[in-house]
Design a protein around this motif. Structure first.
Motif, PDB file in Angstrom:
ATOM      1  N   VAL A  63       0.847  -1.276  -0.260  1.00  0.00           N
ATOM      2  CA  VAL A  63      -0.065  -0.094   0.024  1.00  0.00           C
ATOM      3  C   VAL A  63       0.838   1.356  -0.122  1.00  0.00           C
ATOM      4  O   VAL A  63       0.502   2.220  -0.702  1.00  0.00           O
ATOM      5  N   TYR A  67       0.745   4.024  -3.284  1.00  0.00           N
ATOM      6  CA  TYR A  67       0.361   5.476  -3.001  1.00  0.00           C
ATOM      7  C   TYR A  67       1.780   6.408  -2.968  1.00  0.00           C
ATOM      8  O   TYR A  67       1.520   7.588  -2.992  1.00  0.00           O
ATOM      9  N   LEU A  93      -7.729   3.855   3.987  1.00  0.00           N
ATOM     10  CA  LEU A  93      -7.555   3.954   2.332  1.00  0.00           C
ATOM     11  C   LEU A  93      -8.156   5.075   1.901  1.00  0.00           C
ATOM     12  O   LEU A  93      -7.794   5.739   0.800  1.00  0.00           O
ATOM     13  N   GLU A  97      -6.446   7.378  -0.796  1.00  0.00           N
ATOM     14  CA  GLU A  97      -7.039   7.682  -2.104  1.00  0.00           C
ATOM     15  C   GLU A  97      -7.468   9.110  -2.251  1.00  0.00           C
ATOM     16  O   GLU A  97      -7.438   9.738  -3.383  1.00  0.00           O
ATOM     17  N   ASN A 102      -2.882  11.272  -6.162  1.00  0.00           N
ATOM     18  CA  ASN A 102      -3.500  10.234  -6.534  1.00  0.00           C
ATOM     19  C   ASN A 102      -4.690  10.516  -7.352  1.00  0.00           C
ATOM     20  O   ASN A 102      -4.990  10.026  -8.465  1.00  0.00           O
ATOM     21  N   ARG A 106      -5.397   9.454 -11.167  1.00  0.00           N
ATOM     22  CA  ARG A 106      -6.830   8.767 -11.253  1.00  0.00           C
ATOM     23  C   ARG A 106      -7.718   9.428 -12.447  1.00  0.00           C
ATOM     24  O   ARG A 106      -8.339   8.795 -13.045  1.00  0.00           O
ATOM     25  N   ILE A 190     -13.430   2.393   0.052  1.00  0.00           N
ATOM     26  CA  ILE A 190     -12.634   1.236  -0.134  1.00  0.00           C
ATOM     27  C   ILE A 190     -12.918   0.212  -1.379  1.00  0.00           C
ATOM     28  O   ILE A 190     -12.101  -0.181  -1.911  1.00  0.00           O
ATOM     29  N   VAL A 193     -10.626   1.556  -4.663  1.00  0.00           N
ATOM     30  CA  VAL A 193      -9.279   1.490  -4.803  1.00  0.00           C
ATOM     31  C   VAL A 193      -9.066   0.183  -5.610  1.00  0.00           C
ATOM     32  O   VAL A 193      -9.796  -0.629  -5.910  1.00  0.00           O
ATOM     33  N   SER A 194      -8.070   0.377  -6.430  1.00  0.00           N
ATOM     34  CA  SER A 194      -7.910  -0.522  -7.699  1.00  0.00           C
ATOM     35  C   SER A 194      -6.849  -1.687  -7.547  1.00  0.00           C
ATOM     36  O   SER A 194      -6.815  -2.359  -8.397  1.00  0.00           O
TER      37      SER A 194
END
Length: 208
Positions: A63, A67, A93, A97, A102, A106, A190, A193-194
């Motif tokens: 994680v 990130y 998370l 995110e 991020n 995205r 949550i 999240v990919s």
């Protein structure tokens, strides 16, 4: 600003998951994670089952690397998530995110989080009409993320958008305009999240 400057493909191999740290290269046959099996290093991997602590640590490192945060930053996010109501793992998370680097990634303005971080640091991105050069800034619902209206900024982002093949998550939307612009419709959950993450392992490790 402290950051990891070593070879990022080693991180994917160490964590045992493709973290897409090199943008579109990760989708090609040049991806080191696909070409080389096992963790990096000259010595062969140890035999035997990984300990519970080792499993928890690898999940946390995955994680962190995904990130692009360091240990101290991660600990601060965890402490903040612990103070919030509800599930600590989901809150953690959600905070990660919500990082601006991020969100820029995205939205497709940067092919990777490192590139998105560089765009922000160099002043190519504005939040609600104001220039923001802090990649770790947390976005809020309703925030407008916009590329600076100048040729240099637009050329970089449009080139990234042309090569990007990732789908924009549900909590974000891109507006139809000459200058690339995205809106944070809601706070991420949550489910947004990919990568697959076992947050229970991370919570157990950080709660020691």
């Amino acid at each position: 600003m402290a950051r990891y400057t070593g070879p990022v493909c080693r991180l994917c191999r160490r964590d045992g998951a493709k973290l897409f740290l090199k943008g579109t290269r990760c989708d090609t046959t040049k991806c080191a994670f696909e070409r080389r099996e096992g963790p990096p290093g000259q010595q062969p991997p140890r035999r035997g089952k990984m300990t519970a602590y080792g499993t928890q640590l690898r999940e946390k490192q995955k994680v962190k690397h995904y990130y692009g945060v360091l240990e101290k930053q991660f600990r601060l996010y965890f402490e903040k998530a612990e103070r919030t109501k509800g599930n600590t793992g989901a809150a953690l998370l959600g905070l990660l995110e919500r990082r601006l680097d991020n969100v820029v990634h995205r939205l497709g303005f940067g092919l990777s989080r490192p590139q998105a971080r560089q765009l922000i640091s160099h002043g190519h991105i504005t939040v609600n009409g104001r220039k923001c050069t802090i990649p770790s800034a947390l976005v809020r619902a309703g925030d407008v993320i916009r590329v600076k209206n100048r040729a240099e900024s637009l050329d970089i982002v449009r080139a990234a958008q042309a090569d990007n093949n990732k789908q924009v998550p549900d909590y974000l939307s891109i507006t139809e305009s000459q200058v690339p612009e995205g809106i944070v419709g809601r706070l991420p959950s949550i489910e947004d999240v990919s990568i697959p993450v076992d947050m229970q392992l991370i919570i157990e490790l950080c709660s020691r």
